[in-house]
Write a protein that holds these residues in place. Structure first.
Motif, short mmCIF file in Angstrom:
data_model
loop_
_atom_site.label_atom_id
_atom_site.label_comp_id
_atom_site.label_asym_id
_atom_site.label_seq_id
_atom_site.Cartn_x
_atom_site.Cartn_y
_atom_site.Cartn_z
N MET A 49 -8.55 -10.52 2.66
CA MET A 49 -8.61 -9.46 1.67
C MET A 49 -7.57 -8.26 1.92
N GLN A 50 -6.82 -7.87 1.09
CA GLN A 50 -5.67 -6.77 1.25
C GLN A 50 -6.55 -5.52 0.71
N LEU A 51 -6.46 -4.74 1.49
CA LEU A 51 -7.17 -3.25 1.09
C LEU A 51 -6.26 -2.23 1.15
N PHE A 52 -6.74 -1.23 0.39
CA PHE A 52 -5.79 0.03 -0.02
C PHE A 52 -6.72 0.90 0.27
N TYR A 53 -6.11 2.15 0.98
CA TYR A 53 -7.04 3.25 0.97
C TYR A 53 -6.41 4.55 0.19
N GLU A 54 -7.54 5.01 -0.36
CA GLU A 54 -7.30 6.25 -1.32
C GLU A 54 -8.27 6.99 -1.29
N PRO A 55 -8.29 8.14 -0.66
CA PRO A 55 -9.45 9.06 -0.39
C PRO A 55 -9.73 10.00 -1.46
N ASN A 56 -9.11 10.04 -2.50
CA ASN A 56 -9.27 10.72 -3.64
C ASN A 56 -9.31 9.81 -4.86
N ILE A 57 -9.72 8.80 -4.97
CA ILE A 57 -9.44 7.82 -6.09
C ILE A 57 -10.33 8.39 -7.35
N LEU A 58 -9.49 8.21 -8.34
CA LEU A 58 -10.20 8.66 -9.77
C LEU A 58 -10.24 7.20 -10.58
N ASP A 59 -11.03 7.39 -11.75
CA ASP A 59 -11.04 6.13 -12.67
C ASP A 59 -9.77 5.40 -13.06
N THR A 60 -8.73 6.16 -13.33
CA THR A 60 -7.46 5.79 -13.74
C THR A 60 -6.34 6.52 -12.32
N HIS A 61 -5.94 5.62 -11.40
CA HIS A 61 -5.43 6.34 -10.25
C HIS A 61 -4.07 5.80 -10.03
N THR A 62 -3.25 6.58 -9.34
CA THR A 62 -1.99 6.15 -8.96
C THR A 62 -1.78 5.75 -7.24
N LEU A 63 -1.74 4.87 -6.93
CA LEU A 63 -1.58 4.53 -5.33
C LEU A 63 -0.46 5.47 -4.85
N ASN A 64 -0.64 5.87 -3.67
CA ASN A 64 0.23 6.44 -2.92
C ASN A 64 1.57 5.63 -2.60
N PRO A 65 3.12 6.37 -2.54
CA PRO A 65 4.06 5.75 -2.63
C PRO A 65 4.23 4.45 -1.73
N ILE A 66 3.57 4.75 -0.38
CA ILE A 66 3.53 3.53 0.46
C ILE A 66 2.87 2.36 -0.10
N ASP A 67 1.69 2.76 -0.27
CA ASP A 67 0.76 1.51 -0.73
C ASP A 67 1.43 0.84 -2.28
N SER A 68 2.13 1.68 -2.96
CA SER A 68 2.51 1.24 -4.26
C SER A 68 3.69 0.33 -3.81
N LYS A 69 4.80 0.55 -3.01
CA LYS A 69 5.63 -0.06 -2.74
C LYS A 69 5.28 -1.57 -2.17
N HIS A 70 4.03 -1.39 -1.08
CA HIS A 70 3.64 -2.67 -0.74
C HIS A 70 3.10 -3.48 -1.64
N CYS A 71 2.20 -2.78 -2.36
CA CYS A 71 1.51 -3.73 -3.40
C CYS A 71 2.22 -4.44 -4.47
N VAL A 72 3.35 -3.86 -4.91
CA VAL A 72 4.11 -4.55 -5.97
C VAL A 72 5.29 -5.28 -5.33
N ARG A 73 6.04 -4.77 -4.50
CA ARG A 73 7.18 -5.40 -3.72
C ARG A 73 6.92 -6.19 -2.46
N VAL A 74 5.93 -5.98 -1.90
CA VAL A 74 5.48 -7.04 -0.66
C VAL A 74 4.47 -8.01 -1.15
N LEU A 75 3.44 -7.62 -1.94
CA LEU A 75 2.36 -8.63 -2.13
C LEU A 75 2.70 -9.09 -3.73
N ARG A 76 3.74 -8.56 -4.46
CA ARG A 76 4.27 -8.97 -5.43
C ARG A 76 2.97 -9.15 -6.64
N HIS A 77 2.10 -8.04 -6.44
CA HIS A 77 1.19 -7.70 -7.70
C HIS A 77 1.87 -7.38 -8.85
#
Length: 232
Positions: A1-29
């Motif tokens: 399982m690939q987890l992401f950490y967001e301490p102040n997550i909202l109903d509609t939320h933007t991941l931090n820049p590092i996790d955004s890059k990892h999620c889209v570019r590395v994991l290809r989501h």
């Protein structure tokens, strides 16, 4: 399982820049994929990607699950090691095993008097993700020994592990099962005699971790293991 950490997550939320890059570019989501996000205070979120921007990946919360905290909490106050890699190793393993709070302390015999909390936080977060922990341990700022004692004076279940003489109980025989506990671990040169005396006058109990002479980070991790076994 690939987890992401967001301490102040909202109903509609933007991941931090590092996790955004990892999620889209590395994991290809891509849009429509689901990912798991945790907030570090016991909540897990199943989220759907609604915008697969590698700089600002946006997600929407689909569901939420809560984990209960442990019934008893462990707080370790430990003197940072001269080799910072050893402290980072302890933080990684303690997070994996389960610990609620860590306070780096500055002692008379401390060889390291400066730490970079941002780096240590990254180690903790990485270990939290890897071990699927819902709670992120609290990392306090570097605190002088006397200030830590003053803040925790007369608290219940407080211990100081040291190699000086005097009467000491074996840790595993005095661990209070099911209760919050604070343990102090000294630097490579151990606590000074005056530091031990001050702790004992402030309701800390002296403990021994056994006959072997342990490195600071090993002693700290041993207290975590003993706490976990005692409270199973």
């Amino acid at each position: 399982m690939q987890l992401f950490y967001e301490p102040n997550i909202l109903d509609t939320h933007t991941l931090n820049p590092i996790d955004s890059k990892h999620c889209v570019r590395v994991l290809r989501h891509t849009v429509g994929d689901q990912i798991s996000v945790m907030d570090g205070i016991g909540n897990w979120f199943n989220c759907e990607i609604i915008e697969d921007n590698p700089k600002k990946c946006k997600v929407s919360i689909l569901s939420k699950k809560e984990d209960n905290p442990r019934k008893s909490a462990l707080h370790i106050a430990v003197a940072p090691t001269k080799n910072i890699d050893r402290l980072e190793w302890f933080l990684e393993k303690a997070t994996e095993m389960g610990i609620e709070q860590i306070t780096p302390i500055l002692c008379e015999h401390s060889e390291r008097k400066i730490i970079k909390p941002e780096r240590l936080e990254k180690v903790i977060i990485s270990a939290m993700k890897q071990s699927l922990k819902a709670y992120k341990p609290i990392l306090n700022q570097l605190t002088p020994f006397k200030a830590f004692i003053a803040k925790n004076s007369n608290a219940d279940n407080s211990f100081i592990a040291h190699c000086n003489g005097g009467t000491k109980d074996i840790l595993k025989s005095v661990y209070p099962k099911g209760e919050n506990t604070t343990i102090m671990i000294g630097p490579e040169g151990d606590f000074s005699v005056s530091e031990v005396e001050l702790a004992l006058k402030s309701n800390f109990r002296a403990i021994s971790l056994g006959e072997a002479r342990l490195r600071t980070e090993t002693a700290a991790l041993m207290t975590c293991a003993t706490f976990n076994i005692t409270n199973m």
